[in-house]
Scaffold this motif. Sequence first.
Motif, PDB file in Angstrom:
ATOM      1  N   LEU A 117      29.298   8.183 -82.589  1.00  0.00           N
ATOM      2  CA  LEU A 117      29.783   9.804 -81.696  1.00  0.00           C
ATOM      3  C   LEU A 117      31.597   9.724 -82.426  1.00  0.00           C
ATOM      4  O   LEU A 117      31.879  10.798 -83.193  1.00  0.00           O
ATOM      5  N   ASP A 118      32.075   8.337 -83.012  1.00  0.00           N
ATOM      6  CA  ASP A 118      33.969   8.240 -82.875  1.00  0.00           C
ATOM      7  C   ASP A 118      33.673   9.280 -84.995  1.00  0.00           C
ATOM      8  O   ASP A 118      34.794   9.524 -85.125  1.00  0.00           O
ATOM      9  N   GLN A 119      32.393   9.004 -85.728  1.00  0.00           N
ATOM     10  CA  GLN A 119      32.681   9.470 -87.074  1.00  0.00           C
ATOM     11  C   GLN A 119      32.392  10.727 -87.621  1.00  0.00           C
ATOM     12  O   GLN A 119      32.458  11.588 -88.147  1.00  0.00           O
ATOM     13  N   ILE A 120      31.944  10.985 -85.887  1.00  0.00           N
ATOM     14  CA  ILE A 120      31.299  12.970 -85.992  1.00  0.00           C
ATOM     15  C   ILE A 120      31.820  14.083 -85.140  1.00  0.00           C
ATOM     16  O   ILE A 120      32.034  15.346 -84.887  1.00  0.00           O
ATOM     17  N   ARG A 121      32.460  12.928 -84.251  1.00  0.00           N
ATOM     18  CA  ARG A 121      33.381  13.820 -83.073  1.00  0.00           C
ATOM     19  C   ARG A 121      34.085  14.720 -83.583  1.00  0.00           C
ATOM     20  O   ARG A 121      35.144  14.407 -84.313  1.00  0.00           O
ATOM     21  N   GLY A 122      34.020  16.009 -83.360  1.00  0.00           N
ATOM     22  CA  GLY A 122      34.389  17.111 -83.431  1.00  0.00           C
ATOM     23  C   GLY A 122      34.674  17.958 -84.913  1.00  0.00           C
ATOM     24  O   GLY A 122      35.368  17.922 -85.874  1.00  0.00           O
ATOM     25  N   CYS A 123      33.653  17.925 -85.974  1.00  0.00           N
ATOM     26  CA  CYS A 123      33.166  18.070 -87.226  1.00  0.00           C
ATOM     27  C   CYS A 123      33.052  19.883 -86.911  1.00  0.00           C
ATOM     28  O   CYS A 123      33.027  20.241 -85.694  1.00  0.00           O
ATOM     29  N   ASP A 124      33.550  20.032 -88.039  1.00  0.00           N
ATOM     30  CA  ASP A 124      33.357  21.823 -88.326  1.00  0.00           C
ATOM     31  C   ASP A 124      31.969  22.054 -88.159  1.00  0.00           C
ATOM     32  O   ASP A 124      32.001  23.057 -87.817  1.00  0.00           O
ATOM     33  N   VAL A 125      31.048  21.628 -89.074  1.00  0.00           N
ATOM     34  CA  VAL A 125      29.800  22.328 -88.664  1.00  0.00           C
ATOM     35  C   VAL A 125      28.601  21.087 -88.337  1.00  0.00           C
ATOM     36  O   VAL A 125      28.598  19.824 -89.039  1.00  0.00           O
ATOM     37  N   LEU A 126      28.023  21.443 -87.613  1.00  0.00           N
ATOM     38  CA  LEU A 126      27.078  20.717 -86.797  1.00  0.00           C
ATOM     39  C   LEU A 126      25.623  21.587 -87.136  1.00  0.00           C
ATOM     40  O   LEU A 126      25.789  22.171 -86.802  1.00  0.00           O
ATOM     41  N   LEU A 127      24.712  20.116 -88.285  1.00  0.00           N
ATOM     42  CA  LEU A 127      23.385  20.979 -88.375  1.00  0.00           C
ATOM     43  C   LEU A 127      22.533  19.932 -87.544  1.00  0.00           C
ATOM     44  O   LEU A 127      22.716  18.798 -87.772  1.00  0.00           O
ATOM     45  N   ILE A 128      21.570  20.588 -86.265  1.00  0.00           N
ATOM     46  CA  ILE A 128      20.651  19.527 -86.015  1.00  0.00           C
ATOM     47  C   ILE A 128      19.266  19.551 -85.096  1.00  0.00           C
ATOM     48  O   ILE A 128      19.453  21.058 -85.220  1.00  0.00           O
ATOM     49  N   PRO A 129      18.484  19.058 -85.291  1.00  0.00           N
ATOM     50  CA  PRO A 129      17.815  19.089 -85.195  1.00  0.00           C
ATOM     51  C   PRO A 129      17.662  20.024 -83.691  1.00  0.00           C
ATOM     52  O   PRO A 129      17.210  18.400 -83.011  1.00  0.00           O
ATOM     53  N   VAL A 130      16.508  20.259 -83.108  1.00  0.00           N
ATOM     54  CA  VAL A 130      15.780  21.063 -81.762  1.00  0.00           C
ATOM     55  C   VAL A 130      14.501  20.994 -81.389  1.00  0.00           C
ATOM     56  O   VAL A 130      14.282  21.404 -79.907  1.00  0.00           O
ATOM     57  N   GLY A 131      13.898  20.843 -82.235  1.00  0.00           N
ATOM     58  CA  GLY A 131      12.380  20.857 -81.942  1.00  0.00           C
ATOM     59  C   GLY A 131      11.591  19.844 -81.266  1.00  0.00           C
ATOM     60  O   GLY A 131      10.325  20.433 -80.734  1.00  0.00           O
ATOM     61  N   GLY A 132      12.093  18.825 -80.662  1.00  0.00           N
ATOM     62  CA  GLY A 132      11.918  17.817 -80.117  1.00  0.00           C
ATOM     63  C   GLY A 132      10.298  17.097 -80.654  1.00  0.00           C
ATOM     64  O   GLY A 132      10.091  17.602 -81.671  1.00  0.00           O
ATOM     65  N   HIS A 133       9.676  16.403 -80.429  1.00  0.00           N
ATOM     66  CA  HIS A 133       7.907  15.898 -80.873  1.00  0.00           C
ATOM     67  C   HIS A 133       8.655  14.647 -81.564  1.00  0.00           C
ATOM     68  O   HIS A 133       8.479  13.489 -81.731  1.00  0.00           O
ATOM     69  N   TYR A 134       9.056  14.828 -82.895  1.00  0.00           N
ATOM     70  CA  TYR A 134       9.584  13.957 -84.532  1.00  0.00           C
ATOM     71  C   TYR A 134      11.492  14.274 -84.010  1.00  0.00           C
ATOM     72  O   TYR A 134      11.587  12.474 -84.599  1.00  0.00           O
ATOM     73  N   THR A 135      11.729  14.626 -83.130  1.00  0.00           N
ATOM     74  CA  THR A 135      13.496  14.233 -83.171  1.00  0.00           C
ATOM     75  C   THR A 135      13.862  14.833 -81.907  1.00  0.00           C
ATOM     76  O   THR A 135      12.558  14.659 -80.973  1.00  0.00           O
ATOM     77  N   ILE A 136      15.043  14.903 -81.290  1.00  0.00           N
ATOM     78  CA  ILE A 136      15.514  14.483 -80.386  1.00  0.00           C
ATOM     79  C   ILE A 136      14.651  16.637 -80.192  1.00  0.00           C
ATOM     80  O   ILE A 136      14.773  17.045 -80.225  1.00  0.00           O
ATOM     81  N   ASP A 137      14.714  16.570 -78.635  1.00  0.00           N
ATOM     82  CA  ASP A 137      14.782  18.021 -78.547  1.00  0.00           C
ATOM     83  C   ASP A 137      15.668  18.779 -78.050  1.00  0.00           C
ATOM     84  O   ASP A 137      17.011  18.840 -78.034  1.00  0.00           O
ATOM     85  N   SER A 138      15.235  19.598 -77.326  1.00  0.00           N
ATOM     86  CA  SER A 138      16.402  21.182 -76.685  1.00  0.00           C
ATOM     87  C   SER A 138      17.845  20.789 -76.176  1.00  0.00           C
ATOM     88  O   SER A 138      19.008  20.549 -75.951  1.00  0.00           O
ATOM     89  N   LYS A 139      17.154  19.651 -74.993  1.00  0.00           N
ATOM     90  CA  LYS A 139      18.321  19.539 -74.306  1.00  0.00           C
ATOM     91  C   LYS A 139      18.568  18.440 -74.884  1.00  0.00           C
ATOM     92  O   LYS A 139      20.186  18.727 -74.169  1.00  0.00           O
TER      93      LYS A 139
END
Length: 209
Positions: A117-139
């Motif tokens: 978290l220290d390495q990425i906190r406050g970044c300009d743009v975050l590209l993040i998975p939201v679909g769940g099942h294979y990755t973290i989910d929306s919540k």
Amino acid sequence: MKITYIGHACFLIEDNEGHRLAIDPYQPGSVPGLADHGLTADQVVCSHGHYDHDDAKGVKKPSQSWNVGFDITTVSSFHDDVKGAARGLNNITIVNVDGCKIVHMGDIGCELTASQLDQIRGCDVLLIPVGGHYTIDSKQAFAMTKAISPKVVIPMHYRGKTFGYGVISTRDDFEKLVISEGRDVIRDVSEMEGLPGGNLLVLLDPLRA
């Protein structure tokens, strides 16, 4: 700087001099409803070796060579919540381009450590998975976004009306959660050029859908 959403977890990042970086290109036919990515890029980064994220060989090189690479840092994480036992490792990719810090979470499936978290906190743009099942989910993605606190957040790895895996969710729940936090929304575009002001949720539509 320009970010174009190709589809699934694949993005094309272009700097102000026209150099191109492809992240997580998918193999032909690997993602339902998405046409082949058809990318040409100077450099390719893949978060892990699964077929829907690793088609480095399919990305063409430009006719004019470029010897200087993008400023890229990778942070090792897991594709699941059991320390990689189910789906293996995953790399978070940090790209510094034209004064902008872009973080691509890959197929993150675990909580972040304090060091990560220290390495990425406050970044300009975050590209993040939201679909769940294979990755973290929306919540989980919403909680992670709050912890990272980016200026711009762009959801990826979700199911749309005409594309994506049936077992993963749409981006709708994530959108509602992020809007409830007070972020403004940009939608109905496939690319973002420059860094818009304010705290934004940018809903990029896949170019290859």
